[in-house]
Design a protein around this motif. Structure first.
Motif, PDB file in Angstrom:
ATOM      1  N   HIS A 133      23.040  39.312  32.771  1.00  0.00           N
ATOM      2  CA  HIS A 133      21.914  38.873  33.596  1.00  0.00           C
ATOM      3  C   HIS A 133      21.510  39.891  34.664  1.00  0.00           C
ATOM      4  CE1 HIS A 133      22.329  34.850  31.852  1.00  0.00           C
ATOM      5  NE2 HIS A 133      23.631  35.042  31.963  1.00  0.00           N
ATOM      6  N   GLY A 134      22.207  40.999  34.733  1.00  0.00           N
ATOM      7  CA  GLY A 134      21.854  42.000  35.730  1.00  0.00           C
ATOM      8  C   GLY A 134      22.961  43.017  35.931  1.00  0.00           C
ATOM      9  N   GLU A 135      22.778  43.850  36.935  1.00  0.00           N
ATOM     10  CA  GLU A 135      23.769  44.885  37.275  1.00  0.00           C
ATOM     11  C   GLU A 135      24.809  44.265  38.212  1.00  0.00           C
ATOM     12  OE1 GLU A 135      23.983  49.038  39.846  1.00  0.00           O
ATOM     13  OE2 GLU A 135      22.042  48.255  39.221  1.00  0.00           O
ATOM     14  N   VAL A 136      26.053  44.252  37.764  1.00  0.00           N
ATOM     15  CA  VAL A 136      27.111  43.551  38.501  1.00  0.00           C
ATOM     16  C   VAL A 136      28.024  44.536  39.215  1.00  0.00           C
ATOM     17  CG1 VAL A 136      29.044  41.938  38.334  1.00  0.00           C
ATOM     18  CG2 VAL A 136      27.075  41.689  36.809  1.00  0.00           C
ATOM     19  N   SER A 137      28.299  44.252  40.478  1.00  0.00           N
ATOM     20  CA  SER A 137      29.308  44.987  41.245  1.00  0.00           C
ATOM     21  C   SER A 137      30.316  43.996  41.793  1.00  0.00           C
ATOM     22  CB  SER A 137      28.664  45.748  42.411  1.00  0.00           C
ATOM     23  OG  SER A 137      27.738  46.707  41.951  1.00  0.00           O
ATOM     24  N   ILE A 138      31.579  44.372  41.744  1.00  0.00           N
ATOM     25  CA  ILE A 138      32.617  43.549  42.372  1.00  0.00           C
ATOM     26  C   ILE A 138      32.826  44.063  43.790  1.00  0.00           C
ATOM     27  CG2 ILE A 138      35.055  42.895  42.342  1.00  0.00           C
ATOM     28  CD1 ILE A 138      35.000  42.962  39.334  1.00  0.00           C
ATOM     29  N   ILE A 139      32.654  43.191  44.753  1.00  0.00           N
ATOM     30  CA  ILE A 139      32.839  43.585  46.151  1.00  0.00           C
ATOM     31  C   ILE A 139      34.320  43.837  46.401  1.00  0.00           C
ATOM     32  CG2 ILE A 139      32.713  42.773  48.535  1.00  0.00           C
ATOM     33  CD1 ILE A 139      30.048  41.541  47.904  1.00  0.00           C
ATOM     34  N   ASP A 140      34.622  45.044  46.842  1.00  0.00           N
ATOM     35  CA  ASP A 140      36.019  45.441  47.031  1.00  0.00           C
ATOM     36  C   ASP A 140      36.515  44.971  48.396  1.00  0.00           C
ATOM     37  OD1 ASP A 140      38.461  46.506  46.497  1.00  0.00           O
ATOM     38  OD2 ASP A 140      37.836  48.606  46.521  1.00  0.00           O
ATOM     39  N   TYR A 141      36.655  43.649  48.487  1.00  0.00           N
ATOM     40  CA  TYR A 141      37.098  43.009  49.727  1.00  0.00           C
ATOM     41  C   TYR A 141      38.588  43.253  49.953  1.00  0.00           C
ATOM     42  CZ  TYR A 141      38.665  39.145  52.721  1.00  0.00           C
ATOM     43  OH  TYR A 141      39.270  38.390  53.694  1.00  0.00           O
ATOM     44  N   GLN A 142      38.908  43.729  51.145  1.00  0.00           N
ATOM     45  CA  GLN A 142      40.296  44.080  51.471  1.00  0.00           C
ATOM     46  C   GLN A 142      41.007  42.925  52.179  1.00  0.00           C
ATOM     47  OE1 GLN A 142      41.630  47.273  50.362  1.00  0.00           O
ATOM     48  NE2 GLN A 142      39.762  46.769  49.237  1.00  0.00           N
ATOM     49  N   ASN A 143      41.490  42.005  51.383  1.00  0.00           N
ATOM     50  CA  ASN A 143      42.344  40.929  51.886  1.00  0.00           C
ATOM     51  C   ASN A 143      43.775  41.463  51.850  1.00  0.00           C
ATOM     52  OD1 ASN A 143      44.356  38.759  51.380  1.00  0.00           O
ATOM     53  ND2 ASN A 143      42.613  37.379  51.516  1.00  0.00           N
ATOM     54  N   ARG A 144      44.365  41.708  53.020  1.00  0.00           N
ATOM     55  CA  ARG A 144      45.654  42.397  53.071  1.00  0.00           C
ATOM     56  C   ARG A 144      46.760  41.627  52.367  1.00  0.00           C
ATOM     57  NH1 ARG A 144      48.215  46.420  51.831  1.00  0.00           N
ATOM     58  NH2 ARG A 144      50.339  46.415  52.604  1.00  0.00           N
ATOM     59  N   HIS A 145      46.719  40.313  52.450  1.00  0.00           N
ATOM     60  CA  HIS A 145      47.750  39.504  51.790  1.00  0.00           C
ATOM     61  C   HIS A 145      47.749  39.747  50.288  1.00  0.00           C
ATOM     62  CE1 HIS A 145      50.448  36.200  50.959  1.00  0.00           C
ATOM     63  NE2 HIS A 145      49.538  35.625  50.180  1.00  0.00           N
ATOM     64  N   LEU A 146      46.568  39.899  49.699  1.00  0.00           N
ATOM     65  CA  LEU A 146      46.466  40.180  48.273  1.00  0.00           C
ATOM     66  C   LEU A 146      46.679  41.662  47.976  1.00  0.00           C
ATOM     67  CD1 LEU A 146      43.378  37.930  47.457  1.00  0.00           C
ATOM     68  CD2 LEU A 146      45.755  37.479  46.831  1.00  0.00           C
ATOM     69  N   ALA A 147      46.177  42.527  48.850  1.00  0.00           N
ATOM     70  CA  ALA A 147      46.245  43.967  48.609  1.00  0.00           C
ATOM     71  C   ALA A 147      47.675  44.492  48.576  1.00  0.00           C
ATOM     72  CB  ALA A 147      45.439  44.709  49.674  1.00  0.00           C
ATOM     73  N   GLN A 148      48.595  43.801  49.242  1.00  0.00           N
ATOM     74  CA  GLN A 148      49.984  44.282  49.270  1.00  0.00           C
ATOM     75  C   GLN A 148      50.602  44.335  47.867  1.00  0.00           C
ATOM     76  OE1 GLN A 148      52.921  41.699  51.080  1.00  0.00           O
ATOM     77  NE2 GLN A 148      51.772  39.858  50.521  1.00  0.00           N
ATOM     78  N   HIS A 149      50.021  43.576  46.929  1.00  0.00           N
ATOM     79  CA  HIS A 149      50.536  43.598  45.562  1.00  0.00           C
ATOM     80  C   HIS A 149      50.375  44.977  44.923  1.00  0.00           C
ATOM     81  CE1 HIS A 149      51.303  39.289  45.255  1.00  0.00           C
ATOM     82  NE2 HIS A 149      50.152  39.081  45.881  1.00  0.00           N
ATOM     83  N   MET A 150      49.472  45.802  45.478  1.00  0.00           N
ATOM     84  CA  MET A 150      49.239  47.132  44.930  1.00  0.00           C
ATOM     85  C   MET A 150      50.036  48.206  45.663  1.00  0.00           C
ATOM     86  SD  MET A 150      47.226  46.556  42.396  1.00  0.00           S
ATOM     87  CE  MET A 150      46.592  48.169  41.928  1.00  0.00           C
ATOM     88  N   ASP A 151      50.859  47.821  46.632  1.00  0.00           N
ATOM     89  CA  ASP A 151      51.722  48.786  47.327  1.00  0.00           C
ATOM     90  C   ASP A 151      52.858  49.197  46.401  1.00  0.00           C
ATOM     91  OD1 ASP A 151      50.132  48.421  49.536  1.00  0.00           O
ATOM     92  OD2 ASP A 151      51.562  47.141  50.601  1.00  0.00           O
ATOM     93  N   LEU A 152      53.223  50.471  46.457  1.00  0.00           N
ATOM     94  CA  LEU A 152      54.336  50.939  45.627  1.00  0.00           C
ATOM     95  C   LEU A 152      55.626  50.229  46.004  1.00  0.00           C
ATOM     96  CD1 LEU A 152      55.432  52.838  43.457  1.00  0.00           C
ATOM     97  CD2 LEU A 152      55.701  54.585  45.230  1.00  0.00           C
ATOM     98  N   VAL A 153      55.861  50.111  47.303  1.00  0.00           N
ATOM     99  CA  VAL A 153      57.036  49.384  47.800  1.00  0.00           C
ATOM    100  C   VAL A 153      56.539  48.342  48.789  1.00  0.00           C
ATOM    101  CG1 VAL A 153      59.216  49.535  49.040  1.00  0.00           C
ATOM    102  CG2 VAL A 153      58.535  51.389  47.511  1.00  0.00           C
ATOM    103  N   ARG A 154      56.778  47.097  48.487  1.00  0.00           N
ATOM    104  CA  ARG A 154      56.292  45.992  49.325  1.00  0.00           C
ATOM    105  C   ARG A 154      57.370  45.564  50.318  1.00  0.00           C
ATOM    106  NH1 ARG A 154      55.245  42.253  44.325  1.00  0.00           N
ATOM    107  NH2 ARG A 154      57.150  43.375  43.787  1.00  0.00           N
ATOM    108  N   PHE A 155      56.920  45.155  51.512  1.00  0.00           N
ATOM    109  CA  PHE A 155      57.877  44.687  52.512  1.00  0.00           C
ATOM    110  C   PHE A 155      57.182  43.769  53.504  1.00  0.00           C
ATOM    111  CE2 PHE A 155      59.859  45.132  56.745  1.00  0.00           C
ATOM    112  CZ  PHE A 155      61.081  44.549  56.445  1.00  0.00           C
ATOM    113  N   GLU A 156      57.892  42.747  53.892  1.00  0.00           N
ATOM    114  CA  GLU A 156      57.476  41.883  54.991  1.00  0.00           C
ATOM    115  C   GLU A 156      58.733  41.418  55.703  1.00  0.00           C
ATOM    116  OE1 GLU A 156      57.007  37.580  52.814  1.00  0.00           O
ATOM    117  OE2 GLU A 156      55.346  39.004  52.604  1.00  0.00           O
TER     118      GLU A 156
END
Length: 368
Positions: free
Chosen positions: A30-53
């Motif tokens: 239906h059109g040109e689609v872009s995914i908004i690269d929203y930086q939710n830190r709680h979710l973004a930590q899943h992409m850290d090489l080494v995670r820690f809290e």
């Protein structure tokens, strides 16, 4: 027409990444689609090489990632490559930047599937994230939801008030579970809340296979694919039972350091591409995952869906629609009653009907 999609897209979760991809593909008609690269830190930590809290769980997670570092490094490379190649991402935006109007150049805004409306998933402190309700979008812009999920969360009275406020100016609303539809219909009685399929089911088996260059042919070796998220005692018993019954090797795909139980092959570094290929070539699937169940059904695999107790509502909703409720295993005795084969002539016909209805929903929401 420029369409913005807000969803969970940058995590090391196969279902989340592949549903984001499928939603983008469906909207692209239906059109040109872009995914908004929203930086939710709680979710973004899943992409850290080494995670820690700073918690007991965080220390265990740190130790796990360090011990599993080579596999995790390769897994992250594969996820990042798939996301960068297939997602059509915008620039990265913090919530404050979105609220300032830095992504106001789209004609339509869509908040997409996965558990974006479950505060336990999107927030470390279990709070609703208004960005996933498109709170940053101007009031005169068109916005709708597609297959958004609450998961098994039960909204408090305060949360219900907040949800009502956030959704009141949506042109159309849809969710991917029947009980989610009921919950939102109670909160918004003046609006129609639609029940649609998970985005991974918007693409047919052929579309998935073509996109991932898979040729449907006899596999070199028969195997049972195991995809487990909570790793319950019941799924471990299911693995033992079906391995013996079907006399096949066991291939388990997950990111954990140690295998779920005694298996033949533990795949710890698979990206989305490897995940799809493992599913496509499996002879039987054992899963307690919702998206694991979606891919088993869509790829027409005989499967056992293992209940994870209260978290099984999504699987129940899907399999009820397809007439496959008997494939959910709630206890060990259920293993003996599971039919070996699935009548996929009937199931795929039903799936095509609900897939087309969901695609029609998207078309109507875009045009409204």
């Amino acid at each position: 027409m420029k369409i913005a999609l807000v969803t969970i897209h940058k995590v090391t979760n196969y279902g989340a990444v592949l549903q984001a991809y499928a939603t983008k593909v469906a909207l692209s008609k239906h059109g040109e689609v872009s995914i908004i690269d929203y930086q939710n830190r709680h979710l973004a930590q899943h992409m850290d090489l080494v995670r820690f809290e700073l918690s007991v769980h965080g220390i265990k997670m740190l130790a796990h990632d360090l011990l599993n570092l080579p596999n995790r490094y390769k897994l992250l490379l594969r996820f990042r490559k798939f996301i960068s190649s297939n997602m059509s991402l915008t620039n990265e935006f913090k919530s404050s930047e979105l609220l300032e109007g830095k992504a106001d150049n789209f004609d339509i805004y869509v908040c997409g599937s996965d558990q974006i409306w479950n505060p336990g998933v999107v927030s470390a402190i279990r709070k609703l994230d208004p960005i996933f309700f498109l709170s940053f979008v101007k009031s005169d812009s068109k916005k709708f939801s597609f297959a958004s999920s609450i998961g098994h969360h039960q909204y408090s009275e305060d949360e219900k008030k907040e949800v009502r406020k956030l959704l009141k100016d949506f042109s159309m609303i849809s969710v991917r579970e029947k009980d989610g539809q009921i919950k939102l219909q109670e909160i918004l009685p003046e609006k129609d809340v639609y029940h649609v399929v998970d985005p991974t089911l918007l693409l047919s088996k052929k579309e998935w296979y073509d996109s991932f260059n898979i040729k449907e042919e006899e596999p070199n070796e028969n195997y049972i694919l195991v995809y487990s998220v909570p790793r319950t005692t019941l799924i471990k018993k299911a693995i033992e039972f079906f391995a013996k019954k079907l006399d096949m090797k066991i291939v388990a795909i997950d990111r954990m350091l140690l295998p779920i139980t005694k298996i033949d092959m533990h795949v710890r570094d698979a990206g989305p591409n490897e995940f799809i290929h493992l599913y496509a070539n499996a002879s039987f699937v054992i899963t307690d995952s919702f998206h694991g169940t979606c891919f088993a059904v869509n790829f027409e695999k005989p499967f056992a869906c293992i209940s994870a107790n209260e978290k099984a509502n999504r699987q129940e909703s899907l399999l009820e629609l397809l007439g496959l409720r008997e494939r959910i295993m709630y206890k060990e005795n259920d293993f003996n009653t599971l039919p070996s084969l699935v009548d996929y002539v009937s199931v795929t016909r039903k799936l095509e009907i609900i897939r087309n209805a969901s695609l029609q929903y998207i078309a109507a929401a875009v045009d409204k």
